[in-house]
Design a protein around this motif. Structure first.
Motif, PDB file in Angstrom:
ATOM      1  N   PRO A 424       0.809  -1.234   0.000  1.00  0.00           N
ATOM      2  CA  PRO A 424       0.000   0.000   0.000  1.00  0.00           C
ATOM      3  C   PRO A 424       0.833   1.270   0.000  1.00  0.00           C
ATOM      4  CG  PRO A 424      -0.873  -1.612   1.547  1.00  0.00           C
ATOM      5  CD  PRO A 424       0.441  -2.149   1.093  1.00  0.00           C
ATOM      6  N   ASP A 425       2.033   1.209   0.580  1.00  0.00           N
ATOM      7  CA  ASP A 425       2.874   2.403   0.630  1.00  0.00           C
ATOM      8  C   ASP A 425       3.660   2.635  -0.661  1.00  0.00           C
ATOM      9  OD1 ASP A 425       4.741   0.374   0.738  1.00  0.00           O
ATOM     10  OD2 ASP A 425       5.480   0.853   2.748  1.00  0.00           O
ATOM     11  N   GLN A 426       3.575   1.670  -1.601  1.00  0.00           N
ATOM     12  CA  GLN A 426       4.237   1.782  -2.912  1.00  0.00           C
ATOM     13  C   GLN A 426       5.756   1.835  -2.821  1.00  0.00           C
ATOM     14  OE1 GLN A 426       2.231   1.878  -6.059  1.00  0.00           O
ATOM     15  NE2 GLN A 426       1.060   0.921  -4.388  1.00  0.00           N
ATOM     16  N   ARG A 427       6.310   1.392  -1.727  1.00  0.00           N
ATOM     17  CA  ARG A 427       7.761   1.409  -1.577  1.00  0.00           C
ATOM     18  C   ARG A 427       8.400   0.399  -2.518  1.00  0.00           C
ATOM     19  NH1 ARG A 427      10.098   3.784   2.758  1.00  0.00           N
ATOM     20  NH2 ARG A 427      11.790   2.240   2.756  1.00  0.00           N
ATOM     21  N   PRO A 428       9.603   0.690  -3.046  1.00  0.00           N
ATOM     22  CA  PRO A 428      10.295  -0.263  -3.917  1.00  0.00           C
ATOM     23  C   PRO A 428      10.529  -1.595  -3.207  1.00  0.00           C
ATOM     24  CG  PRO A 428      11.343   1.889  -4.005  1.00  0.00           C
ATOM     25  CD  PRO A 428      10.359   1.945  -2.877  1.00  0.00           C
ATOM     26  N   GLN A 429      10.473  -2.669  -3.984  1.00  0.00           N
ATOM     27  CA  GLN A 429      10.586  -4.020  -3.412  1.00  0.00           C
ATOM     28  C   GLN A 429      11.753  -4.814  -3.985  1.00  0.00           C
ATOM     29  OE1 GLN A 429       8.611  -5.258  -0.965  1.00  0.00           O
ATOM     30  NE2 GLN A 429       7.494  -3.327  -0.842  1.00  0.00           N
ATOM     31  N   VAL A 430      12.523  -4.231  -4.894  1.00  0.00           N
ATOM     32  CA  VAL A 430      13.616  -4.958  -5.531  1.00  0.00           C
ATOM     33  C   VAL A 430      14.884  -4.102  -5.520  1.00  0.00           C
ATOM     34  CG1 VAL A 430      12.104  -6.334  -7.012  1.00  0.00           C
ATOM     35  CG2 VAL A 430      12.936  -4.126  -7.818  1.00  0.00           C
ATOM     36  N   PRO A 431      16.060  -4.723  -5.727  1.00  0.00           N
ATOM     37  CA  PRO A 431      17.314  -3.963  -5.758  1.00  0.00           C
ATOM     38  C   PRO A 431      17.322  -2.893  -6.849  1.00  0.00           C
ATOM     39  CG  PRO A 431      17.762  -6.304  -5.543  1.00  0.00           C
ATOM     40  CD  PRO A 431      16.284  -6.182  -5.826  1.00  0.00           C
ATOM     41  N   LEU A 432      18.297  -1.989  -6.747  1.00  0.00           N
ATOM     42  CA  LEU A 432      18.381  -0.880  -7.683  1.00  0.00           C
ATOM     43  C   LEU A 432      18.670  -1.320  -9.104  1.00  0.00           C
ATOM     44  CD1 LEU A 432      20.374   1.723  -5.550  1.00  0.00           C
ATOM     45  CD2 LEU A 432      17.986   1.881  -6.249  1.00  0.00           C
ATOM     46  N   ARG A 433      19.465  -2.371  -9.256  1.00  0.00           N
ATOM     47  CA  ARG A 433      19.898  -2.807 -10.577  1.00  0.00           C
ATOM     48  C   ARG A 433      19.581  -4.290 -10.763  1.00  0.00           C
ATOM     49  NH1 ARG A 433      19.861   0.155 -14.135  1.00  0.00           N
ATOM     50  NH2 ARG A 433      21.475  -0.915 -15.317  1.00  0.00           N
ATOM     51  N   PRO A 434      19.517  -4.768 -12.004  1.00  0.00           N
ATOM     52  CA  PRO A 434      19.239  -6.202 -12.241  1.00  0.00           C
ATOM     53  C   PRO A 434      20.172  -7.101 -11.437  1.00  0.00           C
ATOM     54  CG  PRO A 434      19.126  -4.992 -14.303  1.00  0.00           C
ATOM     55  CD  PRO A 434      19.620  -4.008 -13.267  1.00  0.00           C
ATOM     56  N   TRP A 435      19.628  -8.131 -10.866  1.00  0.00           N
ATOM     57  CA  TRP A 435      20.341  -9.011  -9.932  1.00  0.00           C
ATOM     58  C   TRP A 435      20.631 -10.387 -10.524  1.00  0.00           C
ATOM     59  CZ3 TRP A 435      15.609  -6.723  -9.458  1.00  0.00           C
ATOM     60  CH2 TRP A 435      14.493  -7.550  -9.728  1.00  0.00           C
ATOM     61  N   TRP A 436      20.275 -10.591 -11.777  1.00  0.00           N
ATOM     62  CA  TRP A 436      20.472 -11.896 -12.406  1.00  0.00           C
ATOM     63  C   TRP A 436      21.615 -11.832 -13.421  1.00  0.00           C
ATOM     64  CZ3 TRP A 436      16.253  -8.706 -13.093  1.00  0.00           C
ATOM     65  CH2 TRP A 436      16.105  -8.116 -14.356  1.00  0.00           C
ATOM     66  N   VAL A 437      22.119 -13.025 -13.775  1.00  0.00           N
ATOM     67  CA  VAL A 437      23.130 -13.124 -14.818  1.00  0.00           C
ATOM     68  C   VAL A 437      22.412 -13.272 -16.150  1.00  0.00           C
ATOM     69  CG1 VAL A 437      25.062 -14.479 -15.721  1.00  0.00           C
ATOM     70  CG2 VAL A 437      24.785 -14.168 -13.246  1.00  0.00           C
ATOM     71  N   ALA A 438      22.631 -12.357 -17.072  1.00  0.00           N
ATOM     72  CA  ALA A 438      21.894 -12.353 -18.328  1.00  0.00           C
ATOM     73  C   ALA A 438      22.190 -13.594 -19.149  1.00  0.00           C
ATOM     74  CB  ALA A 438      22.212 -11.105 -19.128  1.00  0.00           C
TER      75      ALA A 438
END
Length: 438
Positions: A424-438
Motif C-alpha cells: 500500500p505504501d508503494q515502496r520499492p521491493q527490488v534492488p536498484l539494478r538487475p540481480w540476475w546473470v543475463a
C-alpha cells in the motif's frame, strides 16, 4: 506460410479449354513460383533447376487447396499426404518453406476465376472432410463452451498437448520443455539452453530455499523440478492430464515430492495464496487478450507484497491489428490462441498494480529452439510416426519449421516481462539494478 490477397492478375486469358493444374497454380500465385511444382495431371511450373519441389499427387489434394486457398488448404493437402515436398525431410521442411519465401495467392479477375472453376470442375470444388488432425472451426467450438471458458480451454489444451508423451520425448529431448530456450551461443546444445532458461527465470524471480513458487501452465514440470532441486517449494498446474501424470512421476523419481507438486488443474482453480513468485511460461498465448485484466489481477492477488511475476510468452512485434491466429495455427496447432504485442501485456500488468521492472525480447532464441526441435523430429522420424502416425508427424514438422521462419522474420517475438507486487505504501521491493546473470 502462404497468405491470400485480393489482388488482380492478368496471367491467363479466358479460353474454352481446360487449364492444367500447374497453369492454375502459376495464375493464382502471380506467375512467380520460386520452387518447382508438378501435379498428377503431368503439368509442371516453376524453375526446373530448383533443389526443391512440390508435387500434388491426387485430386483430393487439389480439392483441399481449391476449397481453402492459402495456408489452411496447403496444410490439409500436405498433412494428408496429397502434397509431397521434395528436397527436404518432412520432419524439417524449413529449407523448402524458406525457399517459398513470400509466396502468396492472388485473386484473379472474375473471367479468369470462372475459367479456373470450369477447369477444375464441380467434383474438385466440392468441399471434403479435412484430415483428422484438424480441430473444429471457431464457430463450431461453442459446443465446448464459450471462448476461454474453463471447459473450452481444457479441450483445446487437450487437442494440442495430449498427443503422446513419448512423441514429445522424441521431439523435445530429455528436458521435456516445450518453450523457448536461452542460448549463450548459436552452437549451444538445446538441453543446455533449456537449463539456462530455467536458471534465468529462477534468478529473475529472486527465489531462495524455502520460498514458494507457483508455475502456471507448467507443462511437464521442468520449472517446478528446477526450483525444487534448489530448495524451493513449487506448485505447478496444467490443463493437460498427460503432462500432469508425466510430471508427477518425474517428481517422485527425483525424490522431490516433499517440495514439488504438479496438478491437473486450471490455474484459476488454485486456492493457495501468498506465493513468493509466479512463473507463467507459455500460458498467456492461450488465455485470450480480453481476459488479460482478470488474468493479471488473479496473479497479483496470489502473490505476497514484494512477490515477483515472470511472464514468458509469444508476442507480435506491434500492438495493433488482428490478435487471433491464422487458419492453419487455429485449426491445427493452438485453437483459440491469441497474440498481441509486449506493450499490451505490460499495460495490463501495470493496470492491476504490478510495477514492471524489466522486459526483454528473446525471439532469436526461439528460432534456435525450433531448429533444435525440428532436428530431433527428423532424427527420430520413424519412432515419431510409429507413435502418432505420419499425418501428425508431418503436421509438427510443418508447424515448427514455419514457426522458426516466423521468429527469424520478426513476424512473432518472445518476451519476458518481470513485475513486482507493491504494498500500500508503494515502496520499492527490488534492488536498484538487475540481480540476475543475463
Amino acid at each position: 506460410m502462404t497468405t491470400f490477397k485480393s489482388e488482380p492478375s492478368t496471367g491467363v486469358r479466358p479460353a474454352d479449354d481446360k487449364l492444367p493444374l500447374a497453369k492454375i497454380v502459376e495464375t493464382v500465385t502471380g506467375g512467380d513460383m520460386p520452387v518447382r511444382f508438378t501435379a498428377y495431371d503431368n503439368s509442371a511450373a516453376g524453375p526446373k533447376d530448383s533443389p526443391y519441389a512440390l508435387h500434388l499427387t491426387s485430386p483430393k489434394g487439389a480439392t483441399y487447396i481449391a476449397t481453402a486457398p492459402g495456408d489452411l488448404g496447403m496444410a490439409r493437402a500436405y498433412i494428408s499426404g496429397e502434397l509431397e515436398i521434395e528436397g527436404a525431410h518432412p520432419g524439417n521442411p524449413y529449407a523448402v518453406l524458406a525457399a517459398l519465401g513470400d509466396l502468396h495467392f492472388e485473386r484473379p479477375p472474375a473471367r479468369v476465376l470462372a475459367q479456373i472453376a470450369r477447369s477444375l470442375g464441380t467434383e474438385l470444388l466440392r468441399p471434403i472432410a479435412p484430415p483428422p488432425q484438424e480441430h473444429l472451426p471457431r464457430w463450431r467450438r461453442i459446443a465446448e463452451g464459450f471462448r476461454h471458458s474453463k471447459n473450452r480451454d481444457a479441450e483445446v489444451i487437450h487437442h494440442h498437448y495430449d498427443v503422446s508423451n513419448a512423441f514429445y520425448e522424441h521431439v523435445l529431448g530429455p528436458s521435456m520443455t516445450y518453450t523457448c530456450a536461452l542460448f549463450d551461443s548459436e552452437g549451444q546444445s538445446l538441453e543446455d539452453a533449456q537449463e539456462n532458461k530455467y536458471r534465468l527465470i529462477f534468478e529473475k524471480l529472486r527465489l531462495q530455499p524455502g520460498d514458494r513458487l507457483l508455475d502456471i501452465g507448467c507443462g511437464w514440470g521442468g520449472m517446478v523440478r528446477f526450483a525444487a532441486r534448489r530448495g524451493v517449494k513449487a506448485l505447478g498446474v496444467t490443463l493437460s492430464r498427460e503432462q500432469a501424470e508425466w510430471a508427477q512421476h518425474a517428481i517422485e523419481k527425483e525424490g522431490l515430492a516433499d517440495l514439488a507438486e504438479v496438478r491437473h488443474s486450471d490455474y484459476r482453480d488454485v486456492t493457495e495464496t501468498g506465493f513468493d513468485a509466479i512463473s507463467s511460461i507459455g500460458l498467456t498465448e492461450h488465455i485470450g487478450v480480453g481476459n488479460y485484466p482478470a488474468y493479471f489481477q488473479l496473479l497479483h492477488d496470489k502473490l505476497r507484497v514484494g512477490g515477483l511475476l515472470l511472464n514468458h510468452c509469444i508476442t507480435r512485434p506491434h500492438n495493433r491489428g488482428r490478435m487471433k491466429a491464422g487458419g492453419f495455427i487455429d485449426r491445427y496447432v493452438f485453437p483459440d490462441g491469441e497474440l498481441t504485442g509486449s506493450g499490451r501485456i505490460i499495460t495490463e500488468a501495470q493496470n492491476v498494480g504490478f510495477e514492471v521492472v524489466h522486459e526483454e525480447n528473446l525471439r532469436q532464441h526461439y528460432a534456435y529452439t525450433l531448429a533444435g526441435w525440428c532436428e530431433n523430429l527428423e532424427k527420430n522420424w520413424d519412432a515419431c510416426v510409429a507413435e502418432v502416425g505420419e499425418g501428425t508427424a508431418r503436421l509438427w514438422g510443418l508447424y515448427m519449421a514455419g514457426s522458426r521462419l516466423g521468429f527469424e522474420r520478426n513476424i512473432v517475438q518472445l518476451h519476458h516481462v518481470l513485475g513486482v507486487k507493491l504494498g500500500p505504501d508503494q515502496r520499492p521491493q527490488v534492488p536498484l539494478r538487475p540481480w540476475w546473470v543475463a
